[in-house]
Structure formats: C-alpha cells, structure tokens
Design an enzyme around this catalytic site. Sequence first.
Site, short mmCIF file in Angstrom:
data_model
loop_
_atom_site.label_atom_id
_atom_site.label_comp_id
_atom_site.label_asym_id
_atom_site.label_seq_id
_atom_site.Cartn_x
_atom_site.Cartn_y
_atom_site.Cartn_z
N GLY A 126 4.60 -4.20 3.87
CA GLY A 126 4.95 -5.54 3.38
C GLY A 126 4.66 -6.64 4.38
N SER A 133 2.72 -6.50 7.04
CA SER A 133 1.28 -6.53 7.34
C SER A 133 0.52 -7.26 6.23
CB SER A 133 0.73 -5.11 7.45
OG SER A 133 1.46 -4.37 8.39
N SER A 134 0.96 -7.07 5.00
CA SER A 134 0.28 -7.69 3.88
C SER A 134 0.51 -9.21 3.88
CB SER A 134 0.79 -7.06 2.58
OG SER A 134 -0.05 -7.39 1.53
N ALA A 159 9.75 -0.32 4.87
CA ALA A 159 9.81 0.72 3.85
C ALA A 159 8.63 1.67 3.87
CB ALA A 159 9.89 0.04 2.48
N VAL A 217 11.43 -4.20 2.55
CA VAL A 217 11.13 -4.41 3.98
C VAL A 217 11.37 -3.12 4.77
CG1 VAL A 217 11.88 -5.71 6.02
CG2 VAL A 217 11.63 -6.87 3.83
N LYS A 277 0.85 -1.21 0.00
CA LYS A 277 0.00 0.00 0.00
C LYS A 277 0.88 1.25 0.00
CE LYS A 277 0.94 1.39 4.40
NZ LYS A 277 1.71 2.53 4.74
N ASP A 315 -1.84 -1.93 10.28
CA ASP A 315 -2.04 -1.90 8.82
C ASP A 315 -2.67 -3.19 8.29
OD1 ASP A 315 -0.94 0.60 8.59
OD2 ASP A 315 1.00 -0.07 7.84
P1 ATP Z 1 4.16 -0.67 7.75
O1 ATP Z 1 3.92 0.27 6.60
O2 ATP Z 1 3.00 -1.60 8.05
O3 ATP Z 1 4.72 -0.02 8.97
P2 ATP Z 1 6.71 -1.37 6.80
O4 ATP Z 1 6.76 -1.37 5.31
O5 ATP Z 1 7.21 -0.14 7.48
O6 ATP Z 1 5.23 -1.69 7.25
P3 ATP Z 1 7.52 -4.10 7.09
O7 ATP Z 1 8.05 -4.38 5.74
O8 ATP Z 1 6.20 -4.66 7.43
O9 ATP Z 1 7.53 -2.54 7.39
O10 ATP Z 1 8.64 -4.62 8.13
C1 ATP Z 1 8.77 -4.09 9.41
C2 ATP Z 1 9.54 -5.08 10.27
O11 ATP Z 1 8.76 -6.27 10.43
C3 ATP Z 1 10.88 -5.51 9.68
O12 ATP Z 1 11.89 -5.06 10.52
C4 ATP Z 1 10.84 -7.03 9.63
O13 ATP Z 1 11.96 -7.64 10.23
C5 ATP Z 1 9.58 -7.43 10.40
N1 ATP Z 1 8.82 -8.49 9.71
C6 ATP Z 1 8.20 -9.52 10.30
N2 ATP Z 1 7.59 -10.29 9.40
C7 ATP Z 1 7.81 -9.75 8.19
C8 ATP Z 1 7.43 -10.10 6.86
N3 ATP Z 1 6.69 -11.19 6.59
N4 ATP Z 1 7.82 -9.29 5.85
C9 ATP Z 1 8.53 -8.17 6.11
N5 ATP Z 1 8.95 -7.81 7.35
C10 ATP Z 1 8.58 -8.58 8.38
#
Ligand code: ATP
Length: 324
Positions: free
Chosen positions: A122, A124-125, A118, A116, A24, A157
């Site tokens: 990712g 949450s999805s 980011a 990741v 998203k 999320d």
């Molecule tokens: P959001 O926008 O929901 O805050 P994000 O993009 O900031 O998500 P994610 O990619 O969800 O962040 O990752 C955040 C942390 O979650 C990472 O440090 C990672 O180690 C941990 N994590 C646990 N499971 C997963 C997964 N399946 N995919 C990615 N990261 C994961």
Amino acid sequence: MGKDDQEAYMHGENKRIEIKAYAKINLCLDVQGLLENGYHQVAMVMQQILLCDDVLLRFTPDEGAEGLAISMGTNRPYLPTDRRNLAWQAAELMAQTYVPDIKGRLRIDIKKRIPVAAGLAGGSSNCAAVIHGLNRIWDLGLSVKDLCEAGARLGSDVPFCVMGQAAADPGLRVAFAHDPLACHCAVATGRGTELEPVPGLDSHLVLSKPPISVSTAEAYRGVDEVEIPRRPDIPEIVRGLRKKDRDLIEKNMVNVLENFTLKRYPIVVYTKDKMQSECNCDALLMSGSGPSVFGLCTDRESAQEACRIMKGINRESFWTRTTV
Ligand code: ATP
C-alpha cells in the site's frame, strides 16, 4: 493580455491529477540469501490487483515562494502526514532530482482502502502514484524505466507499483501503451527491483487481513532463522502463466516467508485455516510478509461469498480481482 490573464501566466496554472494506487499480491516468494548491500535476495512473482487507494495531487505554482511546500492528508488518522509518509518522500525526491528550482505548493490527499502494513504494498503504491503524478504535472516526460529508478530509491516494491500503474491507471495507460515495462505482473529478482514483465493471472480473489501488523524487516530477519521445507519453482509458475495453466500456477504458489509469519502469529494460521475450510477457494497463500492471506476463486460470486464469511473473522476482508 488583460491584468488577470497576466497574473495567471506569471503564477502558472493550478494542476491536479488523480492516480489509482493499486495493491499487489505475491503469487510466490522465495528468499535466497543476503546481498552485499544488506538487502535480502528475493525471487518472486508480483501480481497487481484492482483494490486501490486514490491519490490526488494538486500543485499551485508560486514564483514568490521559497521552494516547494508540501502538505498532505489521508483518511487513516494513524498514518503520518509528514516526511515519514512514503508519498511525501516521493514528492521530495521528484522535486530534488528533476526540478530543484520549483516554487509552489503541493497538496497530496490519499483515500486509503488498502490495509496498512499488510503485505500488499500500500505505501509503495502511494509512493509510485506520486512519482507518476508529478511526472505529468511537471511535464517531465520520463519513461517507466526512469520512474522505476527513482522509485527504487524509496522502496523495493515501488518499481513494480510504477510499472503496474503505467499499465492500469485510466489516466496513464494510453501514454504508456508502448512502454515495454508497463505491465500487471512481473518476476522480481535481486532486492525485488529487477523486474521482468510476464503475462498476468486472470482471477477473482478474496483477501483477508488479520488485525495485526507484520513488519517486513522482521519477517525477512525471521526467515533466516527457520527451516524452509519447500521453495517455489519460479520457472514453473512462469510457464503456468504463459500457458494460462491454472493448475501449474496453483501448485507453485509458495511463499517462504510463511515459515516465519505463520509460526510467529497464530492468527494468520487461523485465517488461512478458515479460508481453506469455509470458503470455496482454489488456492491460498499469504501475500508478501503478511499478514494478509488471499484465496483464488473461479468466479465473482465465490469471491463475494468468501468475503462475507471472512468478514466475520477479520473486518479487513475484501473481494476483488487481478488486473489484466
Ligand atoms: P510492502 O508489501 O511493500 O512491504 P506493506 O503492505 O507491508 O508493504 P505498507 O502498507 O506499505 O506495508 O506500510 C508499511 C509502513 O509504512 C506502515 O507502518 C506505515 O506507517 C508506513 N507508511 C508510510 N507511508 C505510508 C502510506 N502512504 N501508506 C501506508 N503506509 C505508509
């Protein structure tokens, strides 16, 4: 029934399902203070995009097993493949809540494309994809609302990702065609889990993630300490979405978390400046708590060209489009 058939019947059938775990972006994001439960109160528009991970679930029933044995793998060696992974937590939650007596083996394999940590949801999805997948594999017959409630226990999320996958995943969208919460775009309030579907934005885009990670908790803590010169007008952006008035949408693309992340991480400013000066984008914004920056483009060619330029700056750059 022959002996082999009987064996198969006793042990049930192996089941597998693959779900597309879409990322998203936030078309706007406001932080409006702290809730009593310690979460920040937000108001934002979340829009699903086509960039996705593939989440494959395989379940083998085994009446002789002690319970549910989970194992998992991903194509990112630095990601945990145990209880720390949100996908694993989703499987445990679904089993404990809906089928506490389940016996068998569950294998989760995730092909990651979404960067990741980011700001693209990712993790949450992936979590939402496991919730959907197990609803199907275990024939739970739950609605999007039920699945969102389960997801909200694992992350703010997750409910939006559940709603988005119900609308967009090729294997789910027929079953949820009449579910009022299946949607590609929503206004999120409260801690981000109170969601109201709104018409989505139809646009090509370029995404670029600087090679740093921003912790969501850090950005939310940090934004309490900085001045916020401008906040998004959510009713206005929703009006823009309803009228398909791109100017009105673009004028209200404001993310208050930029006030912290851009100050703390100059590389995000650099990314935004490069996208602004060298790419043919109509409007730019950091997504979520960052560090990803996206730019809206009027056509696929501009998005592809912008991606080519941004790849020279950040390896993790993509061209994609919103889902509608
Ligand atoms: P959001 O926008 O929901 O805050 P994000 O993009 O900031 O998500 P994610 O990619 O969800 O962040 O990752 C955040 C942390 O979650 C990472 O440090 C990672 O180690 C941990 N994590 C646990 N499971 C997963 C997964 N399946 N995919 C990615 N990261 C994961």
